[in-house]
Design a protein around this motif. Structure first.
Motif, mmCIF file in Angstrom:
data_model
loop_
_atom_site.group_PDB
_atom_site.id
_atom_site.type_symbol
_atom_site.label_atom_id
_atom_site.label_comp_id
_atom_site.label_asym_id
_atom_site.label_seq_id
_atom_site.Cartn_x
_atom_site.Cartn_y
_atom_site.Cartn_z
ATOM 1 N N CYS A 1 12.463 -35.785 11.912
ATOM 2 C CA CYS A 1 12.252 -35.687 13.355
ATOM 3 C C CYS A 1 11.285 -36.785 13.784
ATOM 4 N N CYS B 1 7.741 -34.804 15.085
ATOM 5 C CA CYS B 1 6.871 -34.026 14.199
ATOM 6 C C CYS B 1 7.080 -34.367 12.727
ATOM 7 N N CYS C 1 14.009 -32.690 16.007
ATOM 8 C CA CYS C 1 14.346 -31.329 15.611
ATOM 9 C C CYS C 1 14.514 -30.519 16.897
ATOM 10 N N CYS D 1 11.301 -29.817 18.989
ATOM 11 C CA CYS D 1 10.779 -30.982 19.708
ATOM 12 C C CYS D 1 11.711 -31.386 20.849
HETATM 13 ZN ZN LIG Z 1 10.198 -32.077 15.583
#
Ligand SMILES: [Zn+2]
Ligand SMILES: [Zn+2]
Length: 344
Positions: free
Chosen positions: A8, A11, A26, A29
């Motif tokens: 991702c 993150c 992801c 997010c």
């Molecule tokens: Zn993420």
């Protein structure tokens, strides 16, 4: 261990079968940063106030629900540009509407995982009679209800008028035309007594005063034919508002049907006035820019004379509506260079 070797972008969580990436992010997010669906910030819903039908994609659609349901139907029918081809089963639910804002719950499915997002958009209801309601009835009307506002009404208030008129089956069934004009709202009725009933209904919930007149409207089969005109004047003020009536400053305490209780700020006296006389005298509603307020502390008092020190730096002796004592706190209001002491 990442299956694809992708992570991702926000993150850094690795992509797995249970946690697939969407647009490089992801799902968590993605939901934080992007929208599941592109909705307009503002929508205008055209709705027939008589039967509830809504105007959709160039045609009128029969619809019997309220504004929330109509808005939901409208949003579901909107063509929503797809944000990602992997997002499927997009659905929009209107959770609530309040003062022109609608809270939505957008649901979707992403590779087997469900995703939800709350969104707030602005909406407006445009009232327009649908052709069905217009066509059948427009030819004959026997009464006109003219709703006029003393002051400029908010969209909320206009909508309240529509809500009140359409909440009663007999009233809404007799409406043959509804028009919002610069000067107010004109509603035509096929039955004169229902127009009168509608006017009373509105007056009871919004206050105001009624006048009635019959106007000659030509001859029908050799007989003089008249139409009833009912005018309802609704004051656009509520408790706490300040009004200037012929130079006298009044604070509105309570509005009930045709009467309003006010406090005359020059001497604190309570008055019960008819809205009719207020309108006749040509009152003006004050806006926040018309006056300044400051808090004052009474330092000395003798009878109805009190010395006050105010937050705006002034110190002076004023005569007040009732005796005060040292230590009392009051607010002062300056309007047109005159200072008024507000005592509860
Ligand atoms: Zn993420
Ligand atoms: Zn209709």
């Amino acid at each position: 261990m990442s299956l694809s070797g992708r992570f991702c972008l926000r993150c850094g969580k690795p992509e797995t079968l249970e946690n697939p990436l969407i647009e490089g992010l992801c799902l968590e997010c993605f939901l934080k940063e992007r929208s599941l669906v592109r909705l307009p910030d503002r929508v205008a819903l055209t709705r027939c106030p008589a039967c509830g039908s809504i105007y959709l994609k160039g045609t009128w659609l029969h619809f019997s629900g309220g504004v929330r349901d109509a808005l939901q139907h409208y949003l579901r029918a909107l063509k929503k540009p797809v944000v990602s081809p992997n997002l499927t089963e997009i659905d929009v639910e209107v959770l609530g509407i309040h003062k022109g804002e609608a809270e939505l719950l957008v649901k979707s499915c992403f590779k087997g995982r469900s995703a939800e997002q709350r969104v707030v958009i602005r909406y407006e209801v445009i009232n327009r009679l649908c052709p069905k309601c217009l066509g059948v009835k427009v030819k004959d009307y026997n009464a006109v209800l003219q709703v006029r506002f003393a002051g400029s009404p908010s969209r909320e208030l206009t909508n309240e008028v529509v809500r009140t008129l359409t909440s009663d089956r007999e009233i809404s069934g007799s409406i043959t035309d509804y028009e919002e004009l610069q000067e107010g709202i004109d509603v035509k009725f096929s039955i004169a007594s229902v127009a009168r009933q509608a006017a009373m209904h509105l007056r009871n919930s919004l206050g105001g005063y009624l006048t009635e007149s019959w106007k000659l409207h030509g001859l029908v089969k050799g007989k003089r034919h008249s139409k009833l005109f009912v005018v309802l004047r609704i004051p656009v003020f509520t408790s706490g508002d300040l009004i200037d009536s012929r130079g006298v400053l009044l604070e509105v305490l309570n509005v009930k049907e045709e009467r309003v209780t006010v406090r005359r700020l020059s001497d604190g006296k309570l008055l019960n006035l008819s809205i009719k006389s207020l309108v006749k005298d040509g009152f003006r509603q004050l806006s926040r820019d018309d006056y300044v307020t400051t808090e004052c502390l009474v330092t000395e008092a003798l009878g109805r004379e009190a010395v006050m020190v105010c937050e705006d730096g002034t110190t002076a002796k004023w005569e007040t509506a009732r005796p005060l004592k040292a230590g009392d706190r009051v607010s002062a209001l300056t309007y047109k260079d005159v200072r008024y002491i507000k005592i509860r």
